[in-house]
Design an enzyme around this catalytic site. Structure first.
Site, PDB file in Angstrom:
ATOM      1  N   HIS A 191     -28.234   6.274  -2.538  1.00 58.76           N
ATOM      2  CA  HIS A 191     -28.562   6.902  -1.254  1.00 58.76           C
ATOM      3  C   HIS A 191     -29.207   5.895  -0.302  1.00 58.76           C
ATOM      4  O   HIS A 191     -28.785   5.764   0.857  1.00 58.76           O
ATOM      5  CB  HIS A 191     -29.508   8.079  -1.500  1.00 58.76           C
ATOM      6  CG  HIS A 191     -30.052   8.703  -0.263  1.00 58.76           C
ATOM      7  ND1 HIS A 191     -29.547   9.864   0.273  1.00 58.76           N
ATOM      8  CD2 HIS A 191     -31.070   8.335   0.563  1.00 58.76           C
ATOM      9  CE1 HIS A 191     -30.216  10.183   1.369  1.00 58.76           C
ATOM     10  NE2 HIS A 191     -31.151   9.266   1.562  1.00 58.76           N
ATOM     11  N   GLU A 192     -30.230   5.207  -0.777  1.00 59.33           N
ATOM     12  CA  GLU A 192     -30.964   4.303   0.106  1.00 59.33           C
ATOM     13  C   GLU A 192     -30.097   3.137   0.575  1.00 59.33           C
ATOM     14  O   GLU A 192     -30.160   2.732   1.739  1.00 59.33           O
ATOM     15  CB  GLU A 192     -32.221   3.791  -0.598  1.00 59.33           C
ATOM     16  CG  GLU A 192     -33.231   4.864  -0.965  1.00 59.33           C
ATOM     17  CD  GLU A 192     -33.714   5.685   0.219  1.00 59.33           C
ATOM     18  OE1 GLU A 192     -33.543   5.240   1.372  1.00 59.33           O
ATOM     19  OE2 GLU A 192     -34.263   6.769  -0.006  1.00 59.33           O
ATOM     20  N   HIS A 195     -28.166   3.769   3.668  1.00 61.53           N
ATOM     21  CA  HIS A 195     -28.838   3.467   4.941  1.00 61.53           C
ATOM     22  C   HIS A 195     -28.721   1.981   5.259  1.00 61.53           C
ATOM     23  O   HIS A 195     -28.454   1.604   6.405  1.00 61.53           O
ATOM     24  CB  HIS A 195     -30.313   3.856   4.865  1.00 61.53           C
ATOM     25  CG  HIS A 195     -30.561   5.324   4.763  1.00 61.53           C
ATOM     26  ND1 HIS A 195     -30.013   6.238   5.632  1.00 61.53           N
ATOM     27  CD2 HIS A 195     -31.324   6.046   3.888  1.00 61.53           C
ATOM     28  CE1 HIS A 195     -30.425   7.459   5.302  1.00 61.53           C
ATOM     29  NE2 HIS A 195     -31.207   7.364   4.250  1.00 61.53           N
TER      30      HIS A 195
END
EC number: 3.4.24.-
Length: 276
Positions: A191-192, A195
């Site tokens: 997920h990170e 970004h």
């Protein structure tokens, strides 16, 4: 959405964070105005076909940094096997979109302050490796209630504070085999890093406006909790993308990026990181 705004998040190359709260993730991400503008421009270029010939595989030079308060796993000193499983999960999750993470080196540091996310710039100035195209992931024992945070891509001058702080900080207990259930399958890093590759949350903007600026992610009013199959928070746009890595479902519920997100990662990579 409850928003916690770190001072760091106010600058371009903004912070994106996920924190567990009462069994669910919450968000402290504040993408800066410049990144919205960049996303809108990149979306228009994608629509025009300008990036059609640039969808080659992406090889990401990757460095892992284990920062613990002691040589105990409970203090963040996670094992080599856990790290091996983490890079495997990341590569499995990104492989359908032509992204591969090549783990070049793992460092291990005992520093109680750094392990609790103190003195971020000093830590990264000491540990960071590679150029702006290199992914540095810092596995920390304590992120003040957060599961992780990353910085969005920008035009960063080599050696600048924006350049130094680039990368991802991930809670060590969230790696595969960690103690952070239901966030212990390695999806926090997936997920990170999304970004870091230029993706917003799927619920960015709610049910109106441009949302996450990716055309094939259904609109979503708010973050998911658990794994709410059939949730439809924005009627008319399709059911919520609860299985998307950029939502906030539990790890076992996450299993996909959309084709459009894959294209966006490729576009952002070439716009901001490739060759730098």
């Amino acid at each position: 959405m409850r928003v916690s705004v770190p001072v760091l998040a106010l600058a371009f190359g903004s912070l994106a964070a996920a924190a567990p709260n009462a069994g669910r993730r919450t968000c402290g991400s504040v993408p800066p105005p410049e990144f919205f503008e960049a996303s809108e421009k990149v979306a228009a270029l994608e629509e025009s076909g300008a990036f059609a010939d640039l969808q080659a595989p992406i090889e990401v030079e990757t460095y892992f940094h284990v920062v613990a308060s002691s040589r105990s796993e409970r203090d963040g000193y996670i094992s080599d096997q856990m790290l091996s499983d983490q890079i495997r999960v990341m590569n499995e999750d990104y492989a359908p979109h032509g992204v591969h993470f090549n783990l070049r080196e793992t460092t291990r540091t005992i520093n109680p302050s750094w392990a609790s996310d103190g003195n971020e710039i000093a830590m990264k100035r000491s540990l960071r490796k590679g150029g702006y195209a290199a992914l540095n992931v810092y596995f920390l024992k304590d992120l003040g209630g957060a599961l992780g945070y990353c910085y969005f891509p920008t035009n960063a001058a080599p050696g600048s504070t924006t350049f130094i702080r680039d990368g991802c900080s991930v809670l060590s207990s969230s790696v595969p085999g960690g103690s952070g259930a239901p966030y212990d399958l390695g999806k926090t890093a997936t997920h990170e890093v999304g970004h870091w590759m230029g993706l917003f949350h799927t619920f960015q903007g709610g049910c109106s406006g441009q949302g996450d600026y990716v055309s094939d992610t259904p609109p979503q009013r708010s973050p998911s909790s658990g794994c709410p199959v059939g949730r439809d928070s924005c009627p008319g746009g399709g059911v919520d993308p609860i299985h998307n890595y950029m939502d906030y479902s539990v790890d076992s519920c996450m299993n996909q990026f959309t084709r459009g997100q894959g294209t966006r990662m490729s576009s952002m990579w070439r716009q901001f990181r490739a060759g730098k």
